[in-house]
Design a protein around this motif. Structure first.
Motif, PDB file in Angstrom:
ATOM      1  N   ALA A   1      -7.523   7.023  -6.056  1.00 45.80           N
ATOM      2  CA  ALA A   1      -7.165   6.838  -4.642  1.00 45.80           C
ATOM      3  C   ALA A   1      -8.281   6.064  -3.940  1.00 45.80           C
ATOM      4  O   ALA A   1      -9.454   6.199  -4.270  1.00 45.80           O
ATOM      5  N   ASN A   2      -7.898   5.244  -2.963  1.00 48.60           N
ATOM      6  CA  ASN A   2      -8.890   4.467  -2.222  1.00 48.60           C
ATOM      7  C   ASN A   2      -9.497   5.249  -1.064  1.00 48.60           C
ATOM      8  O   ASN A   2     -10.632   4.998  -0.663  1.00 48.60           O
ATOM      9  N   ASP A   3      -8.713   6.180  -0.503  1.00 47.87           N
ATOM     10  CA  ASP A   3      -9.197   6.963   0.629  1.00 47.87           C
ATOM     11  C   ASP A   3      -8.290   8.176   0.792  1.00 47.87           C
ATOM     12  O   ASP A   3      -7.268   8.297   0.106  1.00 47.87           O
ATOM     13  N   TYR A   4      -8.666   9.082   1.704  1.00 52.69           N
ATOM     14  CA  TYR A   4      -7.837  10.267   1.961  1.00 52.69           C
ATOM     15  C   TYR A   4      -7.975  10.660   3.428  1.00 52.69           C
ATOM     16  O   TYR A   4      -8.922  10.271   4.118  1.00 52.69           O
ATOM     17  N   ILE A   5      -7.000  11.409   3.894  1.00 58.02           N
ATOM     18  CA  ILE A   5      -7.048  11.954   5.241  1.00 58.02           C
ATOM     19  C   ILE A   5      -6.415  13.335   5.215  1.00 58.02           C
ATOM     20  O   ILE A   5      -5.393  13.544   4.552  1.00 58.02           O
ATOM     21  N   ARG A   6      -7.064  14.299   5.878  1.00 56.62           N
ATOM     22  CA  ARG A   6      -6.573  15.682   5.865  1.00 56.62           C
ATOM     23  C   ARG A   6      -5.617  15.930   7.031  1.00 56.62           C
ATOM     24  O   ARG A   6      -5.822  15.427   8.131  1.00 56.62           O
TER      25      ARG A   6
ATOM     26  N   PRO B   1      -3.400  -0.354  -3.090  1.00 51.06           N
ATOM     27  CA  PRO B   1      -4.228   0.589  -2.326  1.00 51.06           C
ATOM     28  C   PRO B   1      -3.453   1.871  -2.025  1.00 51.06           C
ATOM     29  O   PRO B   1      -2.291   1.821  -1.637  1.00 51.06           O
ATOM     30  N   ILE B   2      -4.111   3.020  -2.215  1.00 49.76           N
ATOM     31  CA  ILE B   2      -3.452   4.309  -2.013  1.00 49.76           C
ATOM     32  C   ILE B   2      -4.305   5.200  -1.112  1.00 49.76           C
ATOM     33  O   ILE B   2      -5.483   5.434  -1.371  1.00 49.76           O
ATOM     34  N   LEU B   3      -3.662   5.676  -0.045  1.00 53.86           N
ATOM     35  CA  LEU B   3      -4.280   6.611   0.890  1.00 53.86           C
ATOM     36  C   LEU B   3      -3.614   7.967   0.727  1.00 53.86           C
ATOM     37  O   LEU B   3      -2.403   8.096   0.885  1.00 53.86           O
ATOM     38  N   ILE B   4      -4.395   8.971   0.375  1.00 56.52           N
ATOM     39  CA  ILE B   4      -3.868  10.312   0.133  1.00 56.52           C
ATOM     40  C   ILE B   4      -3.771  11.100   1.444  1.00 56.52           C
ATOM     41  O   ILE B   4      -4.685  11.075   2.271  1.00 56.52           O
ATOM     42  N   LEU B   5      -2.651  11.802   1.618  1.00 59.62           N
ATOM     43  CA  LEU B   5      -2.500  12.801   2.679  1.00 59.62           C
ATOM     44  C   LEU B   5      -2.580  14.172   2.023  1.00 59.62           C
ATOM     45  O   LEU B   5      -1.930  14.407   1.011  1.00 59.62           O
TER      46      LEU B   5
ATOM     47  N   MET C   1      -3.945   5.058  11.440  1.00 55.73           N
ATOM     48  CA  MET C   1      -3.784   3.605  11.504  1.00 55.73           C
ATOM     49  C   MET C   1      -5.074   2.882  11.141  1.00 55.73           C
ATOM     50  O   MET C   1      -5.055   1.844  10.476  1.00 55.73           O
ATOM     51  N   ALA C   2      -6.215   3.445  11.565  1.00 59.97           N
ATOM     52  CA  ALA C   2      -7.509   2.833  11.229  1.00 59.97           C
ATOM     53  C   ALA C   2      -7.751   2.897   9.723  1.00 59.97           C
ATOM     54  O   ALA C   2      -8.235   1.932   9.115  1.00 59.97           O
ATOM     55  N   ARG C   3      -7.395   4.039   9.123  1.00 58.66           N
ATOM     56  CA  ARG C   3      -7.599   4.173   7.681  1.00 58.66           C
ATOM     57  C   ARG C   3      -6.632   3.287   6.890  1.00 58.66           C
ATOM     58  O   ARG C   3      -6.997   2.751   5.829  1.00 58.66           O
ATOM     59  N   VAL C   4      -5.428   3.132   7.394  1.00 59.90           N
ATOM     60  CA  VAL C   4      -4.483   2.220   6.736  1.00 59.90           C
ATOM     61  C   VAL C   4      -5.033   0.797   6.765  1.00 59.90           C
ATOM     62  O   VAL C   4      -4.978   0.074   5.764  1.00 59.90           O
ATOM     63  N   LYS C   5      -5.565   0.403   7.915  1.00 58.48           N
ATOM     64  CA  LYS C   5      -6.141  -0.940   8.026  1.00 58.48           C
ATOM     65  C   LYS C   5      -7.272  -1.137   7.026  1.00 58.48           C
ATOM     66  O   LYS C   5      -7.319  -2.139   6.312  1.00 58.48           O
ATOM     67  N   ASN C   6      -8.171  -0.160   6.957  1.00 58.76           N
ATOM     68  CA  ASN C   6      -9.315  -0.273   6.053  1.00 58.76           C
ATOM     69  C   ASN C   6      -8.906  -0.173   4.595  1.00 58.76           C
ATOM     70  O   ASN C   6      -9.410  -0.902   3.741  1.00 58.76           O
TER      71      ASN C   6
ATOM     72  N   GLY D   1       0.826  -1.196   0.000  1.00 64.43           N
ATOM     73  CA  GLY D   1       0.000   0.000   0.000  1.00 64.43           C
ATOM     74  C   GLY D   1       0.860   1.246   0.000  1.00 64.43           C
ATOM     75  O   GLY D   1       2.055   1.190   0.312  1.00 64.43           O
ATOM     76  N   ILE D   2       0.252   2.358  -0.380  1.00 69.33           N
ATOM     77  CA  ILE D   2       0.979   3.626  -0.470  1.00 69.33           C
ATOM     78  C   ILE D   2       0.234   4.702   0.308  1.00 69.33           C
ATOM     79  O   ILE D   2      -0.985   4.857   0.172  1.00 69.33           O
TER      80      ILE D   2
END
Length: 239
Positions: A106-111, A85-89, A120-125, A58-59
């Motif tokens: 992107a699969n998800d994002y966090i601000r 899977p990619i989580l954007i910051l 950590m919860a978003r990385v898991k999901n 994942g990234i």
């Protein structure tokens, strides 16, 4: 307790693309405490190099990087049909930026700023759950299960050794695309066992196993001077 040194508890390898060294170090430490391995990149150039040479689970991708936008890297990966899977910051509050990232794949994002607990919860999901969903790979009548390490075509099991299974799975992940020998070598050479001359040998063995099983619907074709491509063929109904 840090489980990062226990190989039995490792969850996979995360590529962390973040140019803020303090934030990057903090995120890395928390990921390692959660049994993830981490490789860090502070710019797009490093991210491309690490992604090309590593087997990434994942990234975590910052959008504002010194040599360009993380969206560029995201689009490059999705253009190659990468399912990583990619989580954007993002520090940006502009909704259009977030929408652009999601539309780019992107699969998800966090601000930013964010709590490590939420990250950590978003990385898991995002990473763990997406990889579980991506366990089964299908290309035409070929079905591959990563967890079971089985491959079948039309219900006929293909007897493959470890390397042959990995190569067929990678080709199935990129079915229809031409994959260079160099890229196959990079993907398969995670423990230094695969050499340039053995790729052709593994491909030949896979072809022989398909033929032995009477499978004609799926074939690996050679693209002269470039590499290989997994193709779906019309079923041979010749008695």
């Amino acid at each position: 307790m840090n489980n990062s040194s226990d190989p039995t508890k490792q969850q996979g390898l995360i590529l962390l693309v973040e140019d803020d060294p303090v934030l990057a170090r903090s995120v890395q430490l928390n990921l390692e405490l959660d049994a993830w391995q981490v490789r860090r990149a502070s710019n797009l150039s490093e991210a491309r190099r690490i992604e090309a040479e590593s087997k990434i689970s994942g990234i975590i991708l910052d959008l504002g990087l010194p040599d360009g936008s993380g969206l560029t890297f995201l689009r490059e990966l999705r253009a190659r049909s990468s399912k990583t899977p990619i989580l954007i910051l993002t520090a940006q509050t502009n909704e259009d930026t977030v929408v652009a990232g999601l539309e780019a794949g992107a699969n998800d994002y966090i601000r930013k700023p964010f709590s490590m607990r939420e990250l950590m919860a978003r990385v898991k999901n995002t990473v763990k759950e997406t990889n579980i969903k991506n366990d089964e790979v299908r290309f035409g009548s070929l079905v591959v299960s990563r967890s079971l390490r089985t491959a079948s075509v039309g219900g006929i099991q293909i007897d493959l050794n470890r390397r042959e299974f990995d190569i067929l799975t990678f080709l199935a992940d990129h079915g229809g695309q031409v994959i260079s020998r160099d890229r196959l070598l990079t993907e398969m050479n995670v423990d230094g066992e695969v050499f340039d001359r053995t790729i052709d040998s593994h491909i030949s063995h896979i072809r022989a196993r398909l033929k032995k099983a009477g499978i004609t619907q799926i074939a690996i074709s050679s693209v002269y001077g470039v590499g290989y491509r997994l193709e779906e063929k019309p079923e041979d109904k010749t008695p």
